[in-house]
Design an enzyme around this catalytic site. Structure first.
Site, PDB file in Angstrom:
ATOM      1  N   ASN A   8       0.866  -1.178   0.000  1.00  0.00           N
ATOM      2  CA  ASN A   8       0.000   0.000   0.000  1.00  0.00           C
ATOM      3  C   ASN A   8       0.907   1.233   0.000  1.00  0.00           C
ATOM      4  O   ASN A   8       1.455   1.606   1.036  1.00  0.00           O
ATOM      5  CB  ASN A   8      -0.886  -0.040   1.259  1.00  0.00           C
ATOM      6  CG  ASN A   8      -1.751   1.192   1.388  1.00  0.00           C
ATOM      7  OD1 ASN A   8      -1.860   1.996   0.465  1.00  0.00           O
ATOM      8  ND2 ASN A   8      -2.382   1.346   2.554  1.00  0.00           N
ATOM      9  N   LYS A  10       0.091   4.235  -0.339  1.00  0.00           N
ATOM     10  CA  LYS A  10      -0.575   5.423   0.230  1.00  0.00           C
ATOM     11  C   LYS A  10      -0.348   6.637  -0.681  1.00  0.00           C
ATOM     12  O   LYS A  10      -0.365   6.471  -1.897  1.00  0.00           O
ATOM     13  CB  LYS A  10      -0.106   5.655   1.669  1.00  0.00           C
ATOM     14  CG  LYS A  10      -0.268   4.380   2.519  1.00  0.00           C
ATOM     15  CD  LYS A  10      -0.086   4.614   3.985  1.00  0.00           C
ATOM     16  CE  LYS A  10      -0.271   3.303   4.737  1.00  0.00           C
ATOM     17  NZ  LYS A  10      -0.190   3.431   6.178  1.00  0.00           N
ATOM     18  N   HIS A  97      -9.633   1.336   4.511  1.00  0.00           N
ATOM     19  CA  HIS A  97      -8.399   1.555   5.276  1.00  0.00           C
ATOM     20  C   HIS A  97      -8.667   2.545   6.416  1.00  0.00           C
ATOM     21  O   HIS A  97      -9.415   3.509   6.254  1.00  0.00           O
ATOM     22  CB  HIS A  97      -7.294   2.087   4.350  1.00  0.00           C
ATOM     23  CG  HIS A  97      -5.949   2.038   5.010  1.00  0.00           C
ATOM     24  ND1 HIS A  97      -5.558   2.969   5.938  1.00  0.00           N
ATOM     25  CD2 HIS A  97      -4.933   1.150   4.903  1.00  0.00           C
ATOM     26  CE1 HIS A  97      -4.343   2.654   6.375  1.00  0.00           C
ATOM     27  NE2 HIS A  97      -3.947   1.551   5.759  1.00  0.00           N
ATOM     28  N   GLU A  99      -7.027   4.895   7.600  1.00  0.00           N
ATOM     29  CA  GLU A  99      -6.709   6.310   7.320  1.00  0.00           C
ATOM     30  C   GLU A  99      -7.866   6.988   6.594  1.00  0.00           C
ATOM     31  O   GLU A  99      -8.131   8.167   6.801  1.00  0.00           O
ATOM     32  CB  GLU A  99      -5.402   6.401   6.517  1.00  0.00           C
ATOM     33  CG  GLU A  99      -4.195   6.124   7.415  1.00  0.00           C
ATOM     34  CD  GLU A  99      -2.990   5.551   6.703  1.00  0.00           C
ATOM     35  OE1 GLU A  99      -2.965   5.520   5.465  1.00  0.00           O
ATOM     36  OE2 GLU A  99      -2.063   5.105   7.414  1.00  0.00           O
ATOM     37  N   GLU A 173      -5.666  -4.744  10.597  1.00  0.00           N
ATOM     38  CA  GLU A 173      -4.627  -3.748  10.862  1.00  0.00           C
ATOM     39  C   GLU A 173      -4.978  -2.968  12.124  1.00  0.00           C
ATOM     40  O   GLU A 173      -5.741  -1.987  12.058  1.00  0.00           O
ATOM     41  CB  GLU A 173      -4.550  -2.754   9.700  1.00  0.00           C
ATOM     42  CG  GLU A 173      -4.231  -3.386   8.373  1.00  0.00           C
ATOM     43  CD  GLU A 173      -3.645  -2.352   7.414  1.00  0.00           C
ATOM     44  OE1 GLU A 173      -2.468  -2.501   7.076  1.00  0.00           O
ATOM     45  OE2 GLU A 173      -4.346  -1.395   7.041  1.00  0.00           O
ATOM     46  N   GLY A 179       2.124   2.356  10.891  1.00  0.00           N
ATOM     47  CA  GLY A 179       3.103   3.439  10.780  1.00  0.00           C
ATOM     48  C   GLY A 179       3.776   3.811  12.089  1.00  0.00           C
ATOM     49  O   GLY A 179       4.451   4.831  12.177  1.00  0.00           O
ATOM     50  N   SER A 209       3.069  -1.891  10.560  1.00  0.00           N
ATOM     51  CA  SER A 209       4.513  -1.902  10.827  1.00  0.00           C
ATOM     52  C   SER A 209       5.187  -3.239  10.492  1.00  0.00           C
ATOM     53  O   SER A 209       6.067  -3.704  11.217  1.00  0.00           O
ATOM     54  CB  SER A 209       4.790  -1.509  12.287  1.00  0.00           C
ATOM     55  OG  SER A 209       4.383  -0.186  12.519  1.00  0.00           O
TER      56      SER A 209
HETATM   57  P1  PGA Z   1       2.627   0.478   7.701  1.00  0.00           P
HETATM   58  O1  PGA Z   1       1.190   0.668   7.032  1.00  0.00           O
HETATM   59  O2  PGA Z   1       3.193  -0.808   7.163  1.00  0.00           O
HETATM   60  O3  PGA Z   1       3.405   1.684   7.291  1.00  0.00           O
HETATM   61  O4  PGA Z   1       2.408   0.390   9.183  1.00  0.00           O
HETATM   62  C1  PGA Z   1       0.346  -0.420   6.816  1.00  0.00           C
HETATM   63  C2  PGA Z   1      -0.964   0.042   6.261  1.00  0.00           C
HETATM   64  O5  PGA Z   1      -1.456   1.103   6.669  1.00  0.00           O
HETATM   65  O6  PGA Z   1      -1.552  -0.626   5.396  1.00  0.00           O
END
Ligand code: PGA
Length: 249
Positions: A8, A10, A97, A99, A173, A179, A209
């Site tokens: 992803n 982003k 997601h 976010e 997640e 993150g 992460s």
């Molecule tokens: P990350 O993000 O690996 O940077 O923690 C994962 C995600 O949001 O899909």
């Protein structure tokens, strides 16, 4: 099932040329399926680059989008429908997601409409769910109940039949792990996987992460079918190492 790693990207990288380079620098390994999800604006270039790859390289690779709208077309400024992305050769889509739930105020009802529309169009849906830290702090039982409610709302009215099961993937997640550099404990993630699989018998990805150092701790479990990777998918070297670790499992 072969392990599946979903990248992803982003809102990264900052320019189209860097996006194309990141895609071209991909180091793939046999035995691992990889899906790359760039921002919408780069999809045309990335799918074109994908089409020009050799058949053997393409075999384990697919392109995904990070979101989709529930209407095919019409007066919905800036939205992108399932048929539009499918017409580019995109096969997967990330929906729900955290976010988007947080910053764009996407609700479970909106996510449900997106999942339905994407499945109806034959896209493979990676549905993201995850609990906030305050919920996790109350313990595993409360976290599982939170996830169950989220899944029920996101999947309401969707009959889990053979074709849905083939096209639905659930990505767990935990919000606090995304993150943050602080991933979930693999034992806790696999416990959540077994819980979810009793409700919906579909592939389970862990996200939050994940990097080349910890990915093997997750995918070593039969119940964890792969990972959704954010930050660690933005450097070709690190992502290549991550895929190599998965290939060894
Ligand atoms: P990350 O993000 O690996 O940077 O923690 C994962 C995600 O949001 O899909």
């Amino acid at each position: 099932m072969r392990k599946l790693i979903v990248a992803n990207w982003k809102e990264n990288p900052g320019t189209e040329s860097r996006a194309t380079k990141l895609f071209k620098d991909l180091i793939l390994k046999t035995g691992v399926d990889v899906v790359i999800c760039p921002p919408f604006v780069y999809l045309e270039k990335i799918t074109a680059a994908f089409r020009s790859m050799s058949a053997s390289k393409k075999k384990n690779l697919a392109i995904g989008a990070q979101d989709v709208f529930w209407e095919e077309k019409g007066a919905f400024t800036s939205e992108v429908g399932p048929k539009m992305i499918r017409s580019l050769g995109v096969r997967y889509v990330i929906v729900g997601h955290s976010e988007r739930r947080k910053y764009l105020k996407e609700t479970d009802a909106m996510i449900n409409k997106k999942v339905k529309a994407a499945l109806a169009d034959g896209l493979k849906v990676i549905l993201c769910v995850g609990e906030p830290l305050a919920v996790r702090k109350k313990g595993a039982v409360v976290a599982k109940a939170f996830i169950k409610t989220q899944l029920k709302k996101d999947l309401v009215g969707i009959k889990t039949n053979a074709s849905v099961n083939k096209n639905l993937i659930i990505a767990y997640e935990p919000i606090w792990a995304i993150g943050s550099g602080r991933s979930d404990q693999p034992e806790d993630a696999v416990e959540m996987s077994l819980f979810i699989k009793r409700l919906y018998n579909v592939p389970f990805l862990y996200g939050g992460s994940v990097n080349s150092k910890n990915v093997a701790d997750f995918v070593q479990y039969k119940g964890i079918d792969g990972a959704l990777v954010g930050g660690a998918s933005l450097k070709a070297g690190e992502f290549g190492k991550l895929i190599a670790k998965v290939a060894k499992k």
